[in-house]
Enzyme design. Sequence first.
Site, PDB file in Angstrom:
ATOM      1  N   ARG A  84      -7.608  10.362  56.431  1.00 29.23           N
ATOM      2  CA  ARG A  84      -6.353  10.022  57.455  1.00 29.23           C
ATOM      3  C   ARG A  84      -6.692   8.861  57.966  1.00 29.23           C
ATOM      4  O   ARG A  84      -7.688   8.399  58.549  1.00 29.23           O
ATOM      5  CB  ARG A  84      -6.124  11.198  58.553  1.00 29.23           C
ATOM      6  CG  ARG A  84      -4.950  10.367  59.524  1.00 29.23           C
ATOM      7  CD  ARG A  84      -4.648  11.303  60.310  1.00 29.23           C
ATOM      8  NE  ARG A  84      -3.509  12.508  59.924  1.00 29.23           N
ATOM      9  CZ  ARG A  84      -2.816  13.161  60.680  1.00 29.23           C
ATOM     10  NH1 ARG A  84      -2.918  13.151  61.892  1.00 29.23           N
ATOM     11  NH2 ARG A  84      -1.932  14.011  59.793  1.00 29.23           N
TER      12      ARG A  84
ATOM     13  N   HIS B 272       2.808  10.981  53.409  1.00 32.09           N
ATOM     14  CA  HIS B 272       1.921  12.304  54.054  1.00 32.09           C
ATOM     15  C   HIS B 272       2.171  13.183  53.032  1.00 32.09           C
ATOM     16  O   HIS B 272       3.014  14.120  53.364  1.00 32.09           O
ATOM     17  CB  HIS B 272       2.638  12.443  55.370  1.00 32.09           C
ATOM     18  CG  HIS B 272       1.958  13.427  56.347  1.00 32.09           C
ATOM     19  ND1 HIS B 272       0.480  13.773  55.696  1.00 32.09           N
ATOM     20  CD2 HIS B 272       2.013  13.965  57.322  1.00 32.09           C
ATOM     21  CE1 HIS B 272       0.229  14.615  56.525  1.00 32.09           C
ATOM     22  NE2 HIS B 272       0.961  14.769  57.746  1.00 32.09           N
TER      23      HIS B 272
ATOM     24  N   GLN C  32       1.996  17.167  53.914  1.00 30.95           N
ATOM     25  CA  GLN C  32       2.846  17.835  54.857  1.00 30.95           C
ATOM     26  C   GLN C  32       4.241  18.019  53.883  1.00 30.95           C
ATOM     27  O   GLN C  32       4.883  19.066  54.016  1.00 30.95           O
ATOM     28  CB  GLN C  32       3.501  16.704  55.686  1.00 30.95           C
ATOM     29  CG  GLN C  32       4.562  17.033  56.640  1.00 30.95           C
ATOM     30  CD  GLN C  32       4.093  18.288  57.678  1.00 30.95           C
ATOM     31  OE1 GLN C  32       3.171  18.012  58.246  1.00 30.95           O
ATOM     32  NE2 GLN C  32       4.754  19.352  57.749  1.00 30.95           N
TER      33      GLN C  32
ATOM     34  N   ASP D 269      11.516  12.767  62.283  1.00 33.66           N
ATOM     35  CA  ASP D 269      10.021  12.652  62.721  1.00 33.66           C
ATOM     36  C   ASP D 269      10.027  11.502  63.953  1.00 33.66           C
ATOM     37  O   ASP D 269      11.031  10.876  64.226  1.00 33.66           O
ATOM     38  CB  ASP D 269       9.259  12.197  61.531  1.00 33.66           C
ATOM     39  CG  ASP D 269       7.796  11.811  61.701  1.00 33.66           C
ATOM     40  OD1 ASP D 269       7.216  12.495  62.687  1.00 33.66           O
ATOM     41  OD2 ASP D 269       7.121  11.110  61.157  1.00 33.66           O
TER      42      ASP D 269
ATOM     43  N   ARG E 184       1.349  24.676  56.329  1.00 32.59           N
ATOM     44  CA  ARG E 184       0.180  23.432  56.232  1.00 32.59           C
ATOM     45  C   ARG E 184      -1.134  24.388  55.695  1.00 32.59           C
ATOM     46  O   ARG E 184      -1.760  23.976  54.554  1.00 32.59           O
ATOM     47  CB  ARG E 184      -0.140  22.650  57.320  1.00 32.59           C
ATOM     48  CG  ARG E 184       0.917  21.744  57.824  1.00 32.59           C
ATOM     49  CD  ARG E 184       1.167  20.764  56.908  1.00 32.59           C
ATOM     50  NE  ARG E 184       0.094  19.697  56.563  1.00 32.59           N
ATOM     51  CZ  ARG E 184      -0.328  18.763  57.330  1.00 32.59           C
ATOM     52  NH1 ARG E 184       0.260  18.588  58.440  1.00 32.59           N
ATOM     53  NH2 ARG E 184      -1.352  18.027  57.091  1.00 32.59           N
TER      54      ARG E 184
ATOM     55  N   CYS F 120       7.743  17.411  60.967  1.00 33.08           N
ATOM     56  CA  CYS F 120       6.293  17.644  60.599  1.00 33.08           C
ATOM     57  C   CYS F 120       5.455  17.822  62.006  1.00 33.08           C
ATOM     58  O   CYS F 120       4.276  18.564  62.101  1.00 33.08           O
ATOM     59  CB  CYS F 120       5.767  16.361  59.806  1.00 33.08           C
ATOM     60  SG  CYS F 120       5.911  14.889  60.732  1.00 33.08           S
TER      61      CYS F 120
HETATM   62  N1  NVA Z   1       4.974   9.723  61.190  1.00 31.82           N
HETATM   63  C1  NVA Z   1       3.788  10.038  61.967  1.00 31.82           C
HETATM   64  C2  NVA Z   1       3.742  11.604  61.391  1.00 31.82           C
HETATM   65  C3  NVA Z   1       2.520  12.458  62.166  1.00 31.82           C
HETATM   66  C4  NVA Z   1       1.921  13.525  61.441  1.00 31.82           C
HETATM   67  C5  NVA Z   1       2.632   9.154  62.203  1.00 31.82           C
HETATM   68  O1  NVA Z   1       2.492   8.842  61.029  1.00 31.82           O
HETATM   69  O2  NVA Z   1       2.159   9.164  63.349  1.00 31.82           O
HETATM   70  N1   CP Z   2       2.075  16.894  60.785  1.00 26.43           N
HETATM   71  C1   CP Z   2       0.823  16.709  61.053  1.00 26.43           C
HETATM   72  O1   CP Z   2       0.342  15.864  60.142  1.00 26.43           O
HETATM   73  O2   CP Z   2       0.400  16.815  62.301  1.00 26.43           O
HETATM   74  P1   CP Z   2      -1.020  16.250  62.656  1.00 26.43           P
HETATM   75  O3   CP Z   2      -0.978  14.789  63.144  1.00 26.43           O
HETATM   76  O4   CP Z   2      -1.264  16.944  64.236  1.00 26.43           O
HETATM   77  O5   CP Z   2      -2.221  16.430  61.824  1.00 26.43           O
END
Ligand code: NVA
Ligand code: CP
Length: 299
Positions: A103, A130, A133, A218, A286, A258
């Site tokens: 990540r 992502h 997801q 989101d 997930r 998500c």
């Molecule tokens: N768009 C959000 C998704 C979090 C799972 C982010 O990147 O923070």
């Molecule tokens: N939806 C998702 O990826 O959540 P987290 O940021 O908690 O991993």
Amino acid sequence: MTRHFLTLADLSVTEIEAVIQRAIRLKDAFRRRELQQTCAGRVLAMIFEKSSTRTRVSFETAMAHLGGHAVFLSQQDSQLGRGEPIEDTARVLSKMVDGVMIRTFEHARLTRFAEYSSVPVINGLSDSYHPCQLLADLQTFYELKGAIKGKKVAWLGDGNNMCNSWINAARIMDFHLHVAGPAEYRPAPEIVRRAGPNITLTGDPRQAAAQADLVVTDTWASMGQEDGKENRQALFKPFQVNEEIMALAAADAVFMHCLPAYRGAEVSAGVIDGPRSVVWEEAGNRLHAQKALLEFLLG
Ligand code: NVA
Ligand code: CP
């Protein structure tokens, strides 16, 4: 050749469908507490350069259930935080583990890692995509409403990493995605262009939501983009998913997010906590979708 999962496009339609079907079977087996050791002896390294709840817990639990093990590495506590090059980290981890989930911020960091890795690399979220997801989201849709081909999906809000992954999904799985958001925060033009007729961009949230089978949103400020959050709030306000928007969707439409969600911002409490919200099932999936992915890549 080593297979990676950096975007949804790394799998064919047939492979995505097989992963989803396997995820549904694994979920059923999990309910009966039948755990299969399909990744026995396998180790997954997980590098987190951003926060996570769902992604970390689901990958770690998935590896435990499949008889393998997961190693958590944060940027601060590993040598990555002290400047060890990503290329060196990739080559070292490839000598020890069977797969790496990352990540991170720029998507290019992930592709660079994959270039130097001889074991599968999984995108656990980048600034651009992502895909993990999306596997869970597609599984959830499939379980509740059947095949997604030809359906209408409405995305309201930011043209962010999740939106980009929905665009990829629309192209690959052949459904219609209507993206409504402020002109300043539209998804990247090259991603939109690639999706061709499967995507419609609009400034009108009502048009996007009309007769949609699924409404998705989101956060309005993704991780690393929190600066200027107040300014964003004003621009995004007309794109909130609330009861009025859901009333325009198909009678049996569902709502996905998500998570983490901000009630009163991108979604009203009435919608996310209401009868059409499937966000808890979606979050739980997930675990199952990633188990199926791990079996496919490392099993
Ligand atoms: N768009 C959000 C998704 C979090 C799972 C982010 O990147 O923070
Ligand atoms: N939806 C998702 O990826 O959540 P987290 O940021 O908690 O991993």
